[in-house]
Motif scaffolding. Structure first.
Motif, short mmCIF file in Angstrom:
data_model
loop_
_atom_site.label_atom_id
_atom_site.label_comp_id
_atom_site.label_asym_id
_atom_site.label_seq_id
_atom_site.Cartn_x
_atom_site.Cartn_y
_atom_site.Cartn_z
N UNK A 281 65.07 111.78 40.03
CA UNK A 281 66.13 112.49 40.75
C UNK A 281 66.54 113.76 40.00
N UNK A 282 66.63 113.67 38.67
CA UNK A 282 67.00 114.85 37.87
C UNK A 282 65.97 115.95 38.05
N UNK A 283 64.69 115.59 38.03
CA UNK A 283 63.63 116.59 38.22
C UNK A 283 63.74 117.27 39.57
N UNK A 284 63.91 116.47 40.61
CA UNK A 284 63.96 117.01 41.97
C UNK A 284 65.10 118.01 42.13
N UNK A 285 66.30 117.61 41.71
CA UNK A 285 67.47 118.47 41.91
C UNK A 285 67.45 119.69 40.99
N UNK A 286 66.87 119.54 39.80
CA UNK A 286 66.79 120.69 38.89
C UNK A 286 65.89 121.76 39.47
N UNK A 287 64.72 121.36 39.93
CA UNK A 287 63.79 122.33 40.50
C UNK A 287 64.37 122.92 41.78
N UNK A 288 65.08 122.10 42.55
CA UNK A 288 65.74 122.61 43.75
C UNK A 288 66.68 123.76 43.39
N UNK A 339 68.47 110.10 24.89
CA UNK A 339 67.86 110.73 26.05
C UNK A 339 68.89 111.41 26.93
N UNK A 340 69.97 110.70 27.24
CA UNK A 340 70.91 111.28 28.21
C UNK A 340 71.66 112.48 27.65
N UNK A 341 71.87 112.53 26.32
CA UNK A 341 72.52 113.71 25.73
C UNK A 341 71.65 114.94 25.89
N UNK A 342 70.35 114.80 25.60
CA UNK A 342 69.44 115.95 25.68
C UNK A 342 69.22 116.39 27.12
N UNK A 343 68.98 115.42 28.03
CA UNK A 343 68.74 115.78 29.44
C UNK A 343 69.99 116.38 30.07
N UNK A 344 71.15 115.72 29.86
CA UNK A 344 72.39 116.23 30.44
C UNK A 344 72.74 117.61 29.88
N UNK A 345 72.58 117.78 28.57
CA UNK A 345 72.85 119.08 27.96
C UNK A 345 71.96 120.17 28.51
N UNK A 346 70.67 119.85 28.68
CA UNK A 346 69.74 120.83 29.24
C UNK A 346 70.10 121.23 30.66
N UNK A 347 70.45 120.24 31.47
CA UNK A 347 70.82 120.53 32.86
C UNK A 347 72.11 121.35 32.95
N UNK A 489 73.87 126.71 40.77
CA UNK A 489 74.70 126.30 39.63
C UNK A 489 75.45 125.01 39.94
N UNK A 490 76.02 124.92 41.16
CA UNK A 490 76.75 123.71 41.55
C UNK A 490 75.83 122.49 41.56
N UNK A 491 74.61 122.67 42.08
CA UNK A 491 73.64 121.57 42.13
C UNK A 491 73.28 121.10 40.72
N UNK A 492 73.04 122.05 39.80
CA UNK A 492 72.64 121.69 38.44
C UNK A 492 73.76 120.98 37.68
N UNK A 493 74.98 121.43 37.83
CA UNK A 493 76.10 120.79 37.13
C UNK A 493 76.34 119.39 37.68
N UNK A 494 76.19 119.22 39.00
CA UNK A 494 76.33 117.89 39.60
C UNK A 494 75.20 116.97 39.12
N UNK A 495 73.99 117.53 38.99
CA UNK A 495 72.85 116.75 38.50
C UNK A 495 73.07 116.32 37.05
N UNK A 496 73.65 117.19 36.25
CA UNK A 496 73.95 116.84 34.86
C UNK A 496 74.90 115.64 34.79
N UNK A 497 75.91 115.64 35.66
CA UNK A 497 76.85 114.52 35.68
C UNK A 497 76.15 113.23 36.12
N UNK A 498 75.27 113.33 37.12
CA UNK A 498 74.54 112.15 37.59
C UNK A 498 73.59 111.62 36.51
N UNK A 499 72.93 112.53 35.79
CA UNK A 499 72.00 112.12 34.74
C UNK A 499 72.73 111.39 33.61
N UNK A 500 73.94 111.81 33.30
CA UNK A 500 74.73 111.16 32.25
C UNK A 500 74.95 109.69 32.60
N UNK A 501 75.15 109.41 33.87
CA UNK A 501 75.36 108.03 34.31
C UNK A 501 74.03 107.26 34.40
#
Length: 514
Positions: A281-288, A339-347, A489-501
């Motif tokens: 899901x993180x990949x899909x929304x990030x590329x989107x 993992x979630x710190x690095x992925x969320x921080x990147x997003x 930007x809104x999509x990426x920040x929302x994805x970061x929050x979802x990835x944290x969970x």
């Protein structure tokens, strides 16, 4: 080759010697091939528009049909590689990719270009799942595999950097079709070297390849994405409803069918793993969030700011440099900080960078653009590399092809949806600009189709009127680009929050597999 010989050859590359790293160097050539092709199209768009004169809708199809087809076939091709052999599929696909690139280079109409891009998608669908699946089967040490995935991702980013620079240099001296011919030497090297050096691997317990599921996957994804694209551009109509219903029905039938097959094209149980689902899901929304921006950025640099193609290509380098740097160390830091710190921080970093682009205008200086692109690259290198590692590590190595295909499908589907939706945002805002009162008929229609069309149409007008019309068109294009950046930007920040969970408790493997 007998089964015993296959196993012996594969184990040779998996050993402690240098064979597996030599094999990796061949695999990254395939990644380079696809990455270069994806980025040179954006750079060639202005010249292609001037020559082939596509409508705004046709231009979007040229941009996203490749992603539509590749997304629809990735799962099928990943499963086929598991059955017939990933090396075999990779080499056949590479040869086809090179051959179809020639067809792209010599397209003579928008319709022919769309068809050529679709065929390139068929060939491209064989490459990416095969490379990741082979990495999963060659590298049994998780730390080595993390580094290999980092190199794989860094090569994709390097290809994204090489594409615009080489493409820009070619566009300075040759016609736009030349940018597709750079695939040929890479393809030739890949096939010749790959035959000698790559180990073969496949799933020893697979059953027949279900052609009905292949058709359902292709029809389902293309139908749904087409419907989304048409709604964003033209609103609801009977053909949109038809495409949506057919696409959704095909995907539903595809999922149901996988549960009934003894040898499914895609094992749906993979999605029960929260880390796997979260990473996909993180990949899909990030590329989107990124793809619409990337598709239109080259047009902004060339048609709004007046840069030459080579200069525009060089201007996009910071994103690739950032992705290479963080991609190579992402696995190390994910083990250290989680993992979630690095992925969320990147997003989150990508989201902030896209938010910064909501203030750009025609005269925006390069420092802001360059800094934003660098941060986008740094964030993408961290997030994409770690999510790819999570996806591959979550499944048995026998299912590496299917898992890789799911990862790549998310990537390509995100790209298709991003170009369709965010591209339609840019196009929708752009088409609202007001042309000078004296500009009417076919000239006005051409100007409202695309920014490239406006620049071309202006050549038939007197200098003062042409300047007014192009200026108004450029302002409208930038307004659309700002809005698309805000949505991204809104999509990426929302994805970061979802990835944290979703990635809570997720860790990369440490022990060596046997």
């Amino acid at each position: 080759m007998s089964r015993t010989e296959q196993l012996t050859q594969a184990k040779g590359a998996e050993g402690r010697g240098s064979g597996r790293w030599i094999a990796l160097s061949v695999l990254v050539l395939a990644v380079l091939l696809v990455a270069v092709d994806a980025t040179v199209l954006g750079l060639a768009t202005p010249a292609l528009s001037e020559d082939l004169k596509p409508s705004g809708t046709q231009l979007l199809w040229i941009g996203d049909i490749y992603s539509f087809v590749i997304a629809g076939l990735l799962v099928s091709m990943g499963s086929l590689g598991d059955r017939i052999g990933r090396k075999k599929l990779l080499l056949v696909g590479a040869a086809a990719f090179g051959a179809v690139s020639v067809l792209n280079a010599y397209a003579t109409s928008p319709e022919m270009m769309i068809l050529a891009r679709a065929l390139l998608g068929v060939a491209g669908a064989t490459l990416m799942p095969s490379t990741l699946a082979l990495i999963r089967n060659i590298f049994h040490d998780p730390k080595e595999r993390s580094l290999a995935i980092g190199i794989w991702g860094a090569t994709a980013s390097a290809g994204a950097a090489v594409g615009p620079v080489v493409g820009g240099a070619l566009l300075q001296h040759f016609w736009w079709g030349s940018v597709f011919l750079i695939n040929l030497p890479v393809m030739i090297v890949l096939v010749i070297v790959g035959v000698k050096l790559l180990p073969e691997s496949k799933n020893p317990v697979t059953g027949p390849w279900d052609l009905f599921s292949v058709g359902l996957s292709l029809v389902g994804i293309i139908g749904v994405v087409y419907a989304v694209k048409q709604v964003a551009t033209h609103g609801m109509g009977w053909e949109v409803w038809a495409a949506a219903v057919i696409g959704a029905g095909a995907l539903y039938t595809f999922v149901r069918r996988q549960f009934t097959l003894t040898a499914p094209l895609l094992d749906m149980r993979l999605f029960k793993h929260r880390g796997f689902s979260g990473a996909v899901l993180a990949d899909l929304l990030t590329v989107f969030g990124l793809s619409g921006l990337v598709f239109f950025l080259s047009q902004f640099l060339q048609l709004v700011q007046g840069r030459e193609p080579l200069e525009a290509g060089l201007a996009e380098l910071p994103a690739a440099v950032g992705a290479v740097v963080t991609g190579l160390v992402a696995g190390k830091y994910a083990r250290k900080y989680g993992v979630r710190v690095i992925v969320t921080g990147g997003l989150a970093a990508i989201g902030v960078a896209l938010a910064a682009l909501t203030v750009i205008h025609k005269e925006t200086g390069y420092p802001l653009l360059g800094a934003a692109l660098l941060i986008v690259g740094l964030g993408a290198g961290f997030s994409f590399t770690v999510t790819a590692d999570v996806i591959l590590s979550s499944v048995p190595k026998e299912q590496a092809g299917s898992a890789s295909a799911v990862s790549e499908t998310a990537y390509e589907l995100g790209a298709a949806l991003g170009i369709a939706l965010l591209g339609s945002v840019v196009t929708g805002v752009y088409q609202g600009f007001t042309a000078p009162a004296s500009v009417t008929g076919p000239v006005a229609d051409a100007a409202h189709e695309s920014l490239g069309g406006a620049v071309e149409a202006a050549r038939s007008l007197d200098p003062q009127t042409a300047g007014q019309m192009v200026g108004a068109a450029q302002e409208a294009f930038v307004d659309g680009l700002r809005l698309a950046s805000g949505v991204g930007a809104a999509v990426l920040l929302a994805t970061a929050a979802a990835a944290w969970y979703l990635l809570k408790g997720q860790e990369l493997q440490d022990g060596i597999e046997h």
